[in-house]
Motif scaffolding. Sequence first.
Motif, PDB file in Angstrom:
ATOM      1  N   ALA A 302      86.684  36.042 -17.981  1.00 56.38           N
ATOM      2  CA  ALA A 302      87.550  36.524 -19.054  1.00 56.38           C
ATOM      3  C   ALA A 302      88.046  37.934 -18.761  1.00 56.38           C
ATOM      4  O   ALA A 302      89.216  38.261 -18.991  1.00 56.38           O
ATOM      5  CB  ALA A 302      86.797  36.490 -20.384  1.00 56.38           C
ATOM      6  N   GLU A 303      87.154  38.779 -18.244  1.00 50.54           N
ATOM      7  CA  GLU A 303      87.516  40.170 -17.986  1.00 50.54           C
ATOM      8  C   GLU A 303      88.608  40.283 -16.920  1.00 50.54           C
ATOM      9  O   GLU A 303      89.504  41.130 -17.022  1.00 50.54           O
ATOM     10  CB  GLU A 303      86.272  40.943 -17.548  1.00 50.54           C
ATOM     11  CG  GLU A 303      86.510  42.432 -17.381  1.00 50.54           C
ATOM     12  CD  GLU A 303      85.224  43.197 -17.157  1.00 50.54           C
ATOM     13  OE1 GLU A 303      85.302  44.390 -16.825  1.00 50.54           O
ATOM     14  OE2 GLU A 303      84.140  42.601 -17.332  1.00 50.54           O
ATOM     15  N   MET A 304      88.535  39.410 -15.900  1.00 52.92           N
ATOM     16  CA  MET A 304      89.517  39.468 -14.807  1.00 52.92           C
ATOM     17  C   MET A 304      90.734  38.587 -15.060  1.00 52.92           C
ATOM     18  O   MET A 304      91.629  38.507 -14.220  1.00 52.92           O
ATOM     19  CB  MET A 304      88.845  39.078 -13.479  1.00 52.92           C
ATOM     20  CG  MET A 304      87.792  40.054 -13.002  1.00 52.92           C
ATOM     21  SD  MET A 304      87.181  39.706 -11.329  1.00 52.92           S
ATOM     22  CE  MET A 304      86.258  38.173 -11.601  1.00 52.92           C
ATOM     23  N   GLY A 305      90.767  37.906 -16.199  1.00 51.07           N
ATOM     24  CA  GLY A 305      91.887  37.026 -16.484  1.00 51.07           C
ATOM     25  C   GLY A 305      91.868  35.765 -15.655  1.00 51.07           C
ATOM     26  O   GLY A 305      92.906  35.152 -15.393  1.00 51.07           O
ATOM     27  N   GLY A 306      90.680  35.332 -15.263  1.00 57.05           N
ATOM     28  CA  GLY A 306      90.515  34.143 -14.438  1.00 57.05           C
ATOM     29  C   GLY A 306      89.612  34.443 -13.262  1.00 57.05           C
ATOM     30  O   GLY A 306      89.218  35.591 -13.026  1.00 57.05           O
ATOM     31  N   GLY A 335      88.062  25.166 -14.565  1.00 58.82           N
ATOM     32  CA  GLY A 335      88.576  24.516 -13.358  1.00 58.82           C
ATOM     33  C   GLY A 335      87.545  24.358 -12.268  1.00 58.82           C
ATOM     34  O   GLY A 335      87.890  24.103 -11.110  1.00 58.82           O
ATOM     35  N   VAL A 336      86.256  24.496 -12.614  1.00 58.19           N
ATOM     36  CA  VAL A 336      85.177  24.358 -11.632  1.00 58.19           C
ATOM     37  C   VAL A 336      84.800  22.884 -11.484  1.00 58.19           C
ATOM     38  O   VAL A 336      84.550  22.207 -12.482  1.00 58.19           O
ATOM     39  CB  VAL A 336      83.944  25.172 -12.059  1.00 58.19           C
ATOM     40  CG1 VAL A 336      82.762  24.890 -11.124  1.00 58.19           C
ATOM     41  CG2 VAL A 336      84.262  26.654 -12.082  1.00 58.19           C
ATOM     42  N   ALA A 337      84.761  22.411 -10.245  1.00 62.51           N
ATOM     43  CA  ALA A 337      84.295  21.046  -9.954  1.00 62.51           C
ATOM     44  C   ALA A 337      83.336  21.107  -8.772  1.00 62.51           C
ATOM     45  O   ALA A 337      83.698  21.548  -7.682  1.00 62.51           O
ATOM     46  CB  ALA A 337      85.476  20.128  -9.631  1.00 62.51           C
ATOM     47  N   LEU A 338      82.116  20.680  -8.990  1.00 65.23           N
ATOM     48  CA  LEU A 338      81.054  20.743  -7.984  1.00 65.23           C
ATOM     49  C   LEU A 338      81.039  19.486  -7.129  1.00 65.23           C
ATOM     50  O   LEU A 338      81.195  18.374  -7.636  1.00 65.23           O
ATOM     51  CB  LEU A 338      79.701  20.891  -8.692  1.00 65.23           C
ATOM     52  CG  LEU A 338      78.436  20.774  -7.854  1.00 65.23           C
ATOM     53  CD1 LEU A 338      78.200  22.040  -7.063  1.00 65.23           C
ATOM     54  CD2 LEU A 338      77.231  20.469  -8.742  1.00 65.23           C
ATOM     55  N   ASP A 339      80.849  19.649  -5.822  1.00 63.81           N
ATOM     56  CA  ASP A 339      80.576  18.537  -4.912  1.00 63.81           C
ATOM     57  C   ASP A 339      79.056  18.490  -4.734  1.00 63.81           C
ATOM     58  O   ASP A 339      78.486  19.285  -3.970  1.00 63.81           O
ATOM     59  CB  ASP A 339      81.280  18.758  -3.573  1.00 63.81           C
ATOM     60  CG  ASP A 339      81.088  17.600  -2.598  1.00 63.81           C
ATOM     61  OD1 ASP A 339      80.018  16.959  -2.628  1.00 63.81           O
ATOM     62  OD2 ASP A 339      81.997  17.341  -1.783  1.00 63.81           O
ATOM     63  N   ALA A 340      78.400  17.580  -5.453  1.00 63.52           N
ATOM     64  CA  ALA A 340      76.933  17.547  -5.481  1.00 63.52           C
ATOM     65  C   ALA A 340      76.341  17.314  -4.106  1.00 63.52           C
ATOM     66  O   ALA A 340      75.324  17.921  -3.740  1.00 63.52           O
ATOM     67  CB  ALA A 340      76.455  16.478  -6.453  1.00 63.52           C
ATOM     68  N   ALA A 341      76.952  16.421  -3.307  1.00 62.78           N
ATOM     69  CA  ALA A 341      76.414  16.115  -1.977  1.00 62.78           C
ATOM     70  C   ALA A 341      76.490  17.345  -1.077  1.00 62.78           C
ATOM     71  O   ALA A 341      75.544  17.648  -0.337  1.00 62.78           O
ATOM     72  CB  ALA A 341      77.172  14.941  -1.361  1.00 62.78           C
ATOM     73  N   SER A 342      77.608  18.062  -1.116  1.00 63.18           N
ATOM     74  CA  SER A 342      77.750  19.269  -0.293  1.00 63.18           C
ATOM     75  C   SER A 342      76.747  20.336  -0.731  1.00 63.18           C
ATOM     76  O   SER A 342      76.167  21.038   0.102  1.00 63.18           O
ATOM     77  CB  SER A 342      79.171  19.823  -0.403  1.00 63.18           C
ATOM     78  OG  SER A 342      80.109  18.928   0.139  1.00 63.18           O
ATOM     79  N   ASN A 343      76.541  20.458  -2.030  1.00 59.38           N
ATOM     80  CA  ASN A 343      75.585  21.430  -2.538  1.00 59.38           C
ATOM     81  C   ASN A 343      74.174  21.106  -2.052  1.00 59.38           C
ATOM     82  O   ASN A 343      73.438  21.985  -1.607  1.00 59.38           O
ATOM     83  CB  ASN A 343      75.623  21.459  -4.060  1.00 59.38           C
ATOM     84  CG  ASN A 343      74.648  22.452  -4.650  1.00 59.38           C
ATOM     85  OD1 ASN A 343      74.608  23.613  -4.261  1.00 59.38           O
ATOM     86  ND2 ASN A 343      73.860  21.995  -5.611  1.00 59.38           N
ATOM     87  N   SER A 362      89.112  21.276  -6.978  1.00 60.56           N
ATOM     88  CA  SER A 362      88.555  22.309  -7.844  1.00 60.56           C
ATOM     89  C   SER A 362      89.456  23.539  -7.804  1.00 60.56           C
ATOM     90  O   SER A 362      89.837  24.015  -6.723  1.00 60.56           O
ATOM     91  CB  SER A 362      87.147  22.691  -7.393  1.00 60.56           C
ATOM     92  OG  SER A 362      86.619  23.733  -8.193  1.00 60.56           O
ATOM     93  N   ARG A 363      89.821  24.069  -8.967  1.00 58.70           N
ATOM     94  CA  ARG A 363      90.676  25.257  -9.002  1.00 58.70           C
ATOM     95  C   ARG A 363      89.899  26.518  -8.632  1.00 58.70           C
ATOM     96  O   ARG A 363      90.498  27.537  -8.292  1.00 58.70           O
ATOM     97  CB  ARG A 363      91.302  25.435 -10.386  1.00 58.70           C
ATOM     98  CG  ARG A 363      92.228  24.299 -10.800  1.00 58.70           C
ATOM     99  CD  ARG A 363      93.190  24.733 -11.902  1.00 58.70           C
ATOM    100  NE  ARG A 363      92.521  25.338 -13.036  1.00 58.70           N
ATOM    101  CZ  ARG A 363      92.048  24.641 -14.074  1.00 58.70           C
ATOM    102  NH1 ARG A 363      92.135  23.323 -14.100  1.00 58.70           N
ATOM    103  NH2 ARG A 363      91.477  25.271 -15.090  1.00 58.70           N
ATOM    104  N   VAL A 364      88.594  26.456  -8.720  1.00 60.65           N
ATOM    105  CA  VAL A 364      87.726  27.585  -8.366  1.00 60.65           C
ATOM    106  C   VAL A 364      86.896  27.189  -7.162  1.00 60.65           C
ATOM    107  O   VAL A 364      86.289  26.120  -7.141  1.00 60.65           O
ATOM    108  CB  VAL A 364      86.811  27.972  -9.542  1.00 60.65           C
ATOM    109  CG1 VAL A 364      85.862  29.094  -9.148  1.00 60.65           C
ATOM    110  CG2 VAL A 364      87.640  28.373 -10.761  1.00 60.65           C
ATOM    111  N   HIS A 365      86.874  28.041  -6.141  1.00 59.18           N
ATOM    112  CA  HIS A 365      86.052  27.784  -4.964  1.00 59.18           C
ATOM    113  C   HIS A 365      84.603  28.145  -5.275  1.00 59.18           C
ATOM    114  O   HIS A 365      84.316  29.260  -5.728  1.00 59.18           O
ATOM    115  CB  HIS A 365      86.527  28.617  -3.773  1.00 59.18           C
ATOM    116  CG  HIS A 365      87.908  28.301  -3.316  1.00 59.18           C
ATOM    117  ND1 HIS A 365      88.227  27.163  -2.608  1.00 59.18           N
ATOM    118  CD2 HIS A 365      89.073  28.981  -3.470  1.00 59.18           C
ATOM    119  CE1 HIS A 365      89.507  27.149  -2.341  1.00 59.18           C
ATOM    120  NE2 HIS A 365      90.057  28.240  -2.860  1.00 59.18           N
ATOM    121  N   LEU A 366      83.679  27.214  -5.030  1.00 63.24           N
ATOM    122  CA  LEU A 366      82.247  27.497  -5.107  1.00 63.24           C
ATOM    123  C   LEU A 366      81.749  27.709  -3.682  1.00 63.24           C
ATOM    124  O   LEU A 366      81.871  26.812  -2.835  1.00 63.24           O
ATOM    125  CB  LEU A 366      81.495  26.336  -5.754  1.00 63.24           C
ATOM    126  CG  LEU A 366      81.845  26.018  -7.211  1.00 63.24           C
ATOM    127  CD1 LEU A 366      81.129  24.752  -7.666  1.00 63.24           C
ATOM    128  CD2 LEU A 366      81.512  27.194  -8.117  1.00 63.24           C
TER     129      LEU A 366
END
Length: 387
Positions: A302-306, A335-343, A362-366
Amino acid sequence: MRVLALNCGSSSVKSALIDTAHGRRLQEMHVENIGSDHARLHAGNEVRELRQGIDLPGAVDELLAAYRSAAPEAVVHRIVHGGEKFRETLRLDDAVLGEIEQLNHLAPLHNPPALAAIHRARAALPDIPHFAEFDTAFHSTLPAHAREYALPADVRRRFGIRRFGFHGINHAHVARSVAGYLKSDGLRIVSCHLGNGASVTAIEGGRSVDTSMGMTPLEGLVMGTRAGDVDPGVLLQLRREGHLDADELDDLLNKRSGLKGLAGTNDMREIERRAGAGDQDCELAIAMYVHRIRKYIGAYAAEMGGVDVIAFTAGIGEHSALIRRRCSERLEFMGVALDAASNDALKLTNDNPVAIFSAAGSRVHLLAVRADEELAMARATAAALGH
């Protein structure tokens, strides 16, 4: 240039002899569980038990004995708290060490043992320069609204009260690593440094704009032995009704709280094992640990606007698939989507220090990023010496 980096934590010391010209580790060792009956020295595939109750200076002696024959050309030490004054790599002498000692009360778990280790190292290797790298330096860019506490100005000035932030050496390393991996500058990164000490930092365009730790390393996340955020009224209650003095409160907050206070141990591996077997205290410890991290991730987005990247680093962040998964849950609205197998399969090495575990689309890189404070410290020292 061959630089020996000594990185003293609250219960461990990491070390590496680094060829700064090529970024290669010539030797690497670490000691864990310092102060316990199970302190161990790890050198490559070898693990050696150390004497029961060994303290940090004793652990440094063990490491220095192993490095002396490698003839390092300089030594760099991690100092947690640099206060207002120390904002860059600095050559150590007696006068500088005296000034750093005046900051001990701000980081009582870290600065005193680190200073003791420096004295041992300077005595063992007196003919080469010794430098300090400060964990607070990266956070010198905090804007005033994130840096100050809502206390009267005269109180803040008189007692030097402000937020400093910590783990800056590694948060800065994470920012550089993420930018290089994604080949993009100007990223909005939430960097989660999850170890025995833990903090979250908001990084915008390579600069720290907010961070969870404050004037001391006590504020913020649930940590190994530290409580993190606590209503100050609780401390007043303990002072008045529990008759705890300042030293007793210091011991409670720094050494007997956090995961250890909740689950009886600050070893997340043991907590996960016991939680899997149905231990309710350990289940609660994990739930509280993750809850606090997610709160900060959401606040900083929120602080960084995304947010473009959420990065996990340090011992728990790099090695616990469970904690990474739990921290990434319920963030779909961002916009976070996790790849469980990669994790689950993720493994970081010196040759592969960054790994992605977000799903396609995923719009956000994990990302998981291997902590490498030693390399960052060594390169800064070489630069200070003109190499």
